[in-house]
Write a protein that holds these residues in place. Structure first.
Motif, short mmCIF file in Angstrom:
data_model
loop_
_atom_site.label_atom_id
_atom_site.label_comp_id
_atom_site.label_asym_id
_atom_site.label_seq_id
_atom_site.Cartn_x
_atom_site.Cartn_y
_atom_site.Cartn_z
N HIS A 146 14.21 3.04 1.59
CA HIS A 146 13.23 3.89 0.91
C HIS A 146 14.03 5.12 0.44
O HIS A 146 13.89 6.22 0.98
N ARG A 164 7.49 -0.60 -5.66
CA ARG A 164 7.49 -0.83 -4.20
C ARG A 164 7.21 -2.31 -3.95
O ARG A 164 6.30 -2.87 -4.53
N PRO A 211 0.82 -1.21 0.00
CA PRO A 211 0.00 0.00 0.00
C PRO A 211 0.85 1.26 0.00
O PRO A 211 1.96 1.28 0.54
N SER A 212 0.34 2.30 -0.62
CA SER A 212 1.04 3.59 -0.63
C SER A 212 0.06 4.68 -1.01
O SER A 212 -0.78 4.48 -1.89
N SER A 213 0.16 5.83 -0.38
CA SER A 213 -0.57 7.02 -0.84
C SER A 213 0.44 8.03 -1.37
O SER A 213 0.44 8.40 -2.53
N ARG A 214 1.32 8.50 -0.47
CA ARG A 214 2.25 9.58 -0.81
C ARG A 214 3.24 9.21 -1.91
O ARG A 214 3.42 9.96 -2.87
N THR A 215 3.93 8.09 -1.74
CA THR A 215 4.98 7.75 -2.71
C THR A 215 4.37 7.52 -4.08
O THR A 215 4.85 8.05 -5.09
N PHE A 216 3.27 6.77 -4.10
CA PHE A 216 2.60 6.49 -5.37
C PHE A 216 2.14 7.79 -6.02
O PHE A 216 2.44 8.08 -7.18
N GLN A 230 12.39 8.55 -0.35
CA GLN A 230 11.89 9.23 0.86
C GLN A 230 13.05 9.98 1.52
O GLN A 230 12.89 11.11 1.99
N PRO A 276 7.39 10.82 8.00
CA PRO A 276 7.22 10.39 6.60
C PRO A 276 5.75 10.17 6.26
O PRO A 276 5.39 10.17 5.08
N LEU A 277 4.92 10.00 7.30
CA LEU A 277 3.49 9.71 7.16
C LEU A 277 3.31 8.36 6.43
O LEU A 277 4.17 7.99 5.66
N PRO A 278 2.24 7.62 6.63
CA PRO A 278 1.07 8.01 7.41
C PRO A 278 1.34 7.93 8.92
O PRO A 278 2.19 7.19 9.36
N1 CP Z 1 6.05 8.02 3.28
C1 CP Z 1 5.51 7.01 2.55
O1 CP Z 1 6.22 6.16 1.98
O2 CP Z 1 4.15 7.05 2.48
P1 CP Z 1 3.24 6.05 1.65
O3 CP Z 1 3.41 4.68 2.28
O4 CP Z 1 1.85 6.59 1.74
O5 CP Z 1 3.77 6.02 0.24
#
Ligand code: CP
Length: 363
Positions: free
Chosen positions: A173, A140, A87-92, A176, A310-312
Motif C-alpha cells: 500500500h 485497489r 472496500p475503501s473509505s480513506r484511500t478512495f 499509505q 492506518p484505520l479503519p
Molecule cells: N488506510 C486505508 O487504506 O483505509 P481504507 O481501507 O478506508 O482506504
C-alpha cells in the motif's frame, strides 16, 4: 536521480523477475519524477523529502480561496479513473479529494457488478478501456502483482498512462506509506526529526500491507529501530525481516506489546485483517486482547510519543485515547489527502508551478 529505463523494452516475465532494487528505473519518467506507483521501495529519500515539502506547501496554499483557485486550475485538463475492487473509505476519498483540489475530472468503478465485468469482461480489458478515456488510473485490488502487470501492459500500448497502486493484495500500500512518513515527519518536526526513532508495529503484521510498505520506507531514514509486536500466527513476514537485515536496520520481533510501549516513539496499531482468512472464523480464534491500546496505556507512553493507525479500527485503540494529543490517527488520515495531491502533481510535472507559487506568495 534514477536513470529511466523503458517498460516497453522489457518483457513482463523479465520485468517481474527483476530484483526490487532493479525495478524502480522502469517506474520513473525521464526527468526522474515518479510515473507508475507500484511499491514503496521505488521511492528514494530525495523523492520522499520533495513530496513531503510539496504536501506542506499545497496544504498552506489551500488555506485561501485564491490559493485553492490556483491549485484547481493546475490539472483541469486531466481526468482520473478510480478503480477499486476492494472496500475503501480513506484511500478512495482522499484520492478523490486530492484530484478535486488539483481540478482533475473523476470517474469511478467501485462495484464491478455494474460494469461490463458482469458480462464477462476481464479486469485487464477493463483497465485497457479506462485508458481510452482517462489520463491516470488509481487502483485497489486484492490480487498481488496485478497493478504491476497493468502498468507494464499500459506502457506497451499506444496510449500509456500512469497507474497508482492504492492497495494490492496483502503486500503493498505504497501511498499509505507516503502519508505515514509524512505524518511521522510532521509529528517529530520539533523533536529531532524522524531519524533515530523507535517505531513499534502492533496487530496483524502478517497480512497488513500498510505495515509492510511503511517498514520498507523507514529504512531510508538513519538509525530507525523497528519492533514488531504480534501473536506468533500474525507476526511480520520473513521477507520483510530479510529486507531490514539487508538494509542493516535494527529490529526486534516480540509477542510483548505492552512491555514495548515505554520505549516506542511511535506506535503503529493495526486491525486484524480477517478478510484474508482461509477458513471461516479463523482469525476469531486468535487471542488479541494483549494487542489493544487502552486508556491505561496512555500512562506508559512517552510524553513526545505518538499513536498512529492506518484505520479503519475495531477494538485495537480505545476511543478514550482519541482526545489525547499523542493520538495522531485523524491527522494521519488527512495527511493522506495532501501527500496524494503532492504525488499526483509531481507525476504530472506541476510541482514546479506549486513551488514557484509558494515562493512568491507565501514564503
Ligand atoms: N488506510 C486505508 O487504506 O483505509 P481504507 O481501507 O478506508 O482506504
Amino acid at each position: 536521480m534514477l536513470k529511466k529505463k523503458r517498460l516497453d523494452e522489457i518483457s513482463w516475465e523479465n520485468f517481474i523477475a527483476l530484483s526490487q532494487a532493479d525495478q524502480p528505473p522502469y517506474l520513473v519518467q525521464a526527468n526522474g519524477r515518479p510515473y507508475h506507483v507500484l511499491v514503496a521501495q521505488q521511492f528514494d529519500r530525495e523523492t520522499l523529502d520533495n513530496l513531503c515539502d510539496l504536501a506542506t506547501r499545497i496544504r498552506r496554499i489551500a488555506k485561501s480561496k485564491t490559493g485553492m483557485n490556483f491549485l484547481s486550475d493546475l490539472l483541469a485538463h486531466k481526468r482520473a479513473m478510480l478503480y477499486f475492487h476492494q472496500p475503501s473509505s480513506r484511500t478512495f476519498l482522499s484520492f478523490y479529494a486530492a484530484c478535486q483540489i488539483l481540478g482533475i475530472g473523476l470517474a469511478e468503478v467501485r462495484d464491478p457488478s455494474i460494469s461490463s465485468e458482469q458480462k464477462g469482461e476481464s479486469m485487464e480489458d477493463s483497465v485497457r478501456t479506462f485508458s481510452s478515456y482517462f489520463d491516470m488510473i488509481i487502483m485497489r485490488t486484492p490480487i498481488q502483482g496485478f497493478v504491476d502487470k497493468m502498468a507494464w501492459m499500459l506502457s506497451n500500448t499506444e496510449r500509456p498512462l500512469p497507474i497508482i497502486n492504492a492497495g494490492s493484495g496483502k503486500d503493498q500500500h505504497p501511498t499509505q506509506a507516503l502519508l505515514d512518513i509524512y505524518t511521522l515527519q510532521r509529528s517529530f518536526e520539533k523533536c529531532g526529526g524522524l531519524s533515530n526513532k523507535h517505531i513499534l508495529f502492533c496487530g496483524d503484521l502478517k497480512r497488513g500491507r500498510t505495515v509492510r510498505s511503511l517498514s520498507r520506507l523507514l529504512t531510508l531514514y538513519p538509525d530507525i529501530k523497528q519492533t514488531f509486536a504480534a501473536p506468533d500466527r500474525l507476526q511480520i513476514g520473513d521477507d520483510i525481516l530479510q529486507f531490514l537485515k539487508n538494509a542493516n536496520v535494527e529490529f526486534n520481533v516480540t509477542s510483548d506489546f505492552k512491555g514495548s510501549i515505554p520505549c516506542a516513539d511511535a506506535i503503529y496499531m493495526t486491525r486484524i485483517q480477517d478478510e484474508w482468512d482461509t477458513a471461516p472464523g479463523e482469525s476469531s480464534k486468535i487471542e488479541m486482547s494483549d494487542y489493544e491500546f487502552t486508556g491505561v496505556d496512555l500512562g506508559r507512553l512517552g510524553r513526545n510519543s505518538i499513536i498512529m493507525h492506518p484505520l479503519p479500527r475495531r477494538h485495537e485503540i480505545d476511543t478514550a485515547c482519541d482526545s489525547d494529543p499523542r493520538a495522531v490517527y485523524w491527522r494521519q488520515m488527512r495527511n493522506g489527502m495532501w501527500i496524494r495531491c503532492a504525488l499526483i502533481a509531481t507525476i504530472f510535472g506541476r510541482d514546479v508551478a506549486i513551488n514557484n507559487y509558494y515562493t512568491i506568495n507565501l514564503k
